[in-house]
Design a protein around this motif. Structure first.
Motif, PDB file in Angstrom:
ATOM      1  N   GLU A 134       0.826  -1.210   0.000  1.00 37.52           N
ATOM      2  CA  GLU A 134       0.000   0.000   0.000  1.00 37.52           C
ATOM      3  C   GLU A 134       0.858   1.256   0.000  1.00 37.52           C
ATOM      4  N   THR A 135       1.965   1.228   0.710  1.00 33.40           N
ATOM      5  CA  THR A 135       2.881   2.374   0.719  1.00 33.40           C
ATOM      6  C   THR A 135       3.373   2.674  -0.688  1.00 33.40           C
ATOM      7  N   ALA A 136       3.764   1.627  -1.406  1.00 33.58           N
ATOM      8  CA  ALA A 136       4.232   1.812  -2.784  1.00 33.58           C
ATOM      9  C   ALA A 136       3.104   2.304  -3.682  1.00 33.58           C
ATOM     10  N   ALA A 137       1.917   1.732  -3.515  1.00 34.98           N
ATOM     11  CA  ALA A 137       0.790   2.087  -4.390  1.00 34.98           C
ATOM     12  C   ALA A 137       0.281   3.493  -4.139  1.00 34.98           C
ATOM     13  N   ASN A 138       0.416   3.985  -2.902  1.00 37.35           N
ATOM     14  CA  ASN A 138      -0.114   5.301  -2.557  1.00 37.35           C
ATOM     15  C   ASN A 138       0.832   6.446  -2.882  1.00 37.35           C
ATOM     16  N   MET A 139       2.019   6.125  -3.376  1.00 33.10           N
ATOM     17  CA  MET A 139       2.947   7.182  -3.767  1.00 33.10           C
ATOM     18  C   MET A 139       2.446   7.864  -5.038  1.00 33.10           C
ATOM     19  N   VAL A 140       2.507   9.183  -5.037  1.00 28.93           N
ATOM     20  CA  VAL A 140       2.096   9.955  -6.205  1.00 28.93           C
ATOM     21  C   VAL A 140       3.359  10.540  -6.841  1.00 28.93           C
ATOM     22  N   VAL A 141       3.611  10.155  -8.083  1.00 29.27           N
ATOM     23  CA  VAL A 141       4.803  10.612  -8.794  1.00 29.27           C
ATOM     24  C   VAL A 141       4.352  11.271 -10.088  1.00 29.27           C
ATOM     25  N   PRO A 142       4.003  12.552 -10.060  1.00 27.79           N
ATOM     26  CA  PRO A 142       3.506  13.230 -11.263  1.00 27.79           C
ATOM     27  C   PRO A 142       4.503  13.161 -12.411  1.00 27.79           C
ATOM     28  N   GLY A 143       3.984  12.886 -13.597  1.00 25.67           N
ATOM     29  CA  GLY A 143       4.827  12.870 -14.785  1.00 25.67           C
ATOM     30  C   GLY A 143       5.613  11.599 -14.984  1.00 25.67           C
ATOM     31  N   SER A 144       5.508  10.657 -14.041  1.00 32.90           N
ATOM     32  CA  SER A 144       6.242   9.403 -14.170  1.00 32.90           C
ATOM     33  C   SER A 144       5.423   8.399 -14.971  1.00 32.90           C
ATOM     34  N   SER A 145       6.029   7.276 -15.283  1.00 34.41           N
ATOM     35  CA  SER A 145       5.329   6.215 -15.996  1.00 34.41           C
ATOM     36  C   SER A 145       4.173   5.690 -15.151  1.00 34.41           C
ATOM     37  N   ALA A 146       3.043   5.459 -15.785  1.00 29.36           N
ATOM     38  CA  ALA A 146       1.897   4.897 -15.067  1.00 29.36           C
ATOM     39  C   ALA A 146       2.047   3.395 -14.891  1.00 29.36           C
ATOM     40  N   VAL A 147       3.008   2.801 -15.570  1.00 33.27           N
ATOM     41  CA  VAL A 147       3.154   1.345 -15.552  1.00 33.27           C
ATOM     42  C   VAL A 147       3.509   0.837 -14.160  1.00 33.27           C
ATOM     43  N   ILE A 148       4.484   1.457 -13.538  1.00 31.90           N
ATOM     44  CA  ILE A 148       4.906   0.971 -12.216  1.00 31.90           C
ATOM     45  C   ILE A 148       3.819   1.209 -11.189  1.00 31.90           C
ATOM     46  N   GLY A 149       3.077   2.315 -11.315  1.00 33.20           N
ATOM     47  CA  GLY A 149       1.985   2.586 -10.390  1.00 33.20           C
ATOM     48  C   GLY A 149       0.899   1.524 -10.468  1.00 33.20           C
ATOM     49  N   SER A 150       0.551   1.134 -11.681  1.00 35.82           N
ATOM     50  CA  SER A 150      -0.458   0.088 -11.858  1.00 35.82           C
ATOM     51  C   SER A 150       0.027  -1.243 -11.308  1.00 35.82           C
ATOM     52  N   ALA A 151       1.321  -1.502 -11.470  1.00 38.45           N
ATOM     53  CA  ALA A 151       1.874  -2.783 -11.018  1.00 38.45           C
ATOM     54  C   ALA A 151       1.873  -2.887  -9.502  1.00 38.45           C
ATOM     55  N   VAL A 152       2.234  -1.810  -8.804  1.00 38.12           N
ATOM     56  CA  VAL A 152       2.225  -1.891  -7.340  1.00 38.12           C
ATOM     57  C   VAL A 152       0.793  -1.949  -6.816  1.00 38.12           C
ATOM     58  N   ALA A 153      -0.152  -1.377  -7.563  1.00 36.00           N
ATOM     59  CA  ALA A 153      -1.563  -1.502  -7.176  1.00 36.00           C
ATOM     60  C   ALA A 153      -1.996  -2.964  -7.213  1.00 36.00           C
ATOM     61  N   LEU A 154      -1.488  -3.722  -8.180  1.00 36.40           N
ATOM     62  CA  LEU A 154      -1.791  -5.150  -8.250  1.00 36.40           C
ATOM     63  C   LEU A 154      -1.198  -5.896  -7.057  1.00 36.40           C
ATOM     64  N   LEU A 155      -0.037  -5.439  -6.582  1.00 40.80           N
ATOM     65  CA  LEU A 155       0.549  -6.069  -5.397  1.00 40.80           C
ATOM     66  C   LEU A 155      -0.363  -5.905  -4.188  1.00 40.80           C
ATOM     67  N   THR A 156      -1.020  -4.737  -4.074  1.00 40.50           N
ATOM     68  CA  THR A 156      -1.938  -4.535  -2.946  1.00 40.50           C
ATOM     69  C   THR A 156      -3.123  -5.497  -3.039  1.00 40.50           C
ATOM     70  N   GLN A 157      -3.588  -5.766  -4.252  1.00 40.42           N
ATOM     71  CA  GLN A 157      -4.685  -6.728  -4.423  1.00 40.42           C
ATOM     72  C   GLN A 157      -4.257  -8.120  -3.961  1.00 40.42           C
ATOM     73  N   PHE A 158      -3.047  -8.519  -4.362  1.00 42.30           N
ATOM     74  CA  PHE A 158      -2.508  -9.810  -3.973  1.00 42.30           C
ATOM     75  C   PHE A 158      -2.384  -9.887  -2.451  1.00 42.30           C
ATOM     76  N   ALA A 159      -1.802  -8.851  -1.860  1.00 41.25           N
ATOM     77  CA  ALA A 159      -1.601  -8.833  -0.410  1.00 41.25           C
ATOM     78  C   ALA A 159      -2.935  -8.910   0.319  1.00 41.25           C
ATOM     79  N   GLY A 160      -3.918  -8.157  -0.165  1.00 40.46           N
ATOM     80  CA  GLY A 160      -5.241  -8.183   0.457  1.00 40.46           C
ATOM     81  C   GLY A 160      -5.885  -9.552   0.378  1.00 40.46           C
ATOM     82  N   ALA A 161      -5.715 -10.228  -0.754  1.00 40.73           N
ATOM     83  CA  ALA A 161      -6.281 -11.564  -0.910  1.00 40.73           C
ATOM     84  C   ALA A 161      -5.631 -12.547   0.060  1.00 40.73           C
TER      85      ALA A 161
END
Length: 293
Positions: A134-161
């Motif tokens: 969640e710490t990784a997913a909640n980081m806001v990095v304006p102008g950065s690639s959206a790819v890594i943000g989406s990927a860490v969001a998937l990690l939160t889904q896995f962790a929650g499951a």
């Protein structure tokens, strides 16, 4: 035995498939302490990759600070504080680092599971995995690639499951259905290597142009060498990430096909040595690049 690591040709993918099949065969069968040596090899592979990644991100961080930091010193924006210091990662580099930290926590969860711990005992470590994802997913990095943000969001889904499971059978099922999320995170880091390269290349090109205009030929030559070293550093890192992707992908295959295999001590040593050499090549390239900057 489905394959032999000492046979020819020694295809990296085949070696990864062999190793991974053993690991998940042990994991999903609910084996108990002590963990199989194959699991130690998996842990080592990720630890080696994480250490090498730290060096890569440390090499990239100054370029990101130059892009995202304050334009001048006439004012102070507290939101830009992470980009004003050079002793910590920030922004894009930090998000990648946080993602790797989360996956390392997941690896620790698997250690407890393979040791035969109950789900109740494992829950605190799963909770740490959740928090770090969640710490990784909640980081806001304006102008950065959206790819890594989406990927860490998937990690939160896995962790929650994982946090929601109540027994070992459910745990095994969640692992089987979510291994691809680890792959996607590693792929996202691989994808963003191009963004990392552009940041460094463009800044060093600007420095080269300024040095050329001032007839500082030695500096021009040095900067050209640094660009080449940076390119090599990221290329070596990508190869290391590819090793990790192949391994995790093979874990998923092992789940769905219920493969079995075994290693000899010689084969284990061969695998461990290869992983170590791959990571060491990345760390050496980082050391070369950061020298005389």
């Amino acid at each position: 035995m489905i394959c032999n690591l000492m046979s020819e040709p020694r295809s990296r993918v085949n070696r990864n498939l062999c190793f991974a099949a053993i690991f998940l065969g042990a994991l999903l069968s609910g084996c108990v302490s002590p963990p199989p040596p194959e699991f130690a090899i998996y842990q080592q592979s990720f630890e080696e990759a994480s250490k090498a990644t730290e060096d890569v991100l440390a090499s990239y961080a100054p370029f990101e600070r130059a892009i995202r930091g304050p334009l001048d010193d006439s004012s102070f924006d507290p939101n830009l504080a992470p980009f004003m210091v050079d002793d910590a990662l920030a922004g894009h580099a930090q998000q990648i680092d946080r993602g790797f930290t989360a996956v390392e926590s997941y690896n620790s969860v698997l250690v407890l599971y393979v040791n035969g711990d109950s789900i109740e005992t494992i829950k605190p470590q799963i909770g740490l995995f959740v928090k770090q994802a969640e710490t990784a997913a909640n980081m806001v990095v304006p102008g950065s690639s959206a790819v890594i943000g989406s990927a860490v969001a998937l990690l939160t889904q896995f962790a929650g499951a994982l946090l929601a499971v109540e027994d070992r059978a459910a745990f095994r099922d969640v692992v089987a259905r979510n291994s691809d999320k680890i792959i996607q995170f590693i792929h996202a880091a691989r994808h963003d290597s191009s963004l990392m390269y552009s940041a460094g290349y463009n800044q060093m090109s600007e420095q080269r142009s300024a040095a050329a205009r001032a007839d500082r030929d030695d500096e021009v030559r040095l900067l050209k060498e640094k660009q080449e070293e940076y390119r090599l550093l990221l290329a070596r890192w990508v190869l290391l990430l590819d090793d990790l992707k192949d391994t995790v992908n093979a874990l998923q295959t092992a789940v769905t096909t219920d493969r079995e295999a075994s290693f000899t001590a010689v084969e284990l040593d061969f695998w461990a040595t290869e992983l170590r050499e791959r990571a060491e090549s990345v760390r050496f390239a980082a050391k070369v690049f950061t020298s005389n900057l």
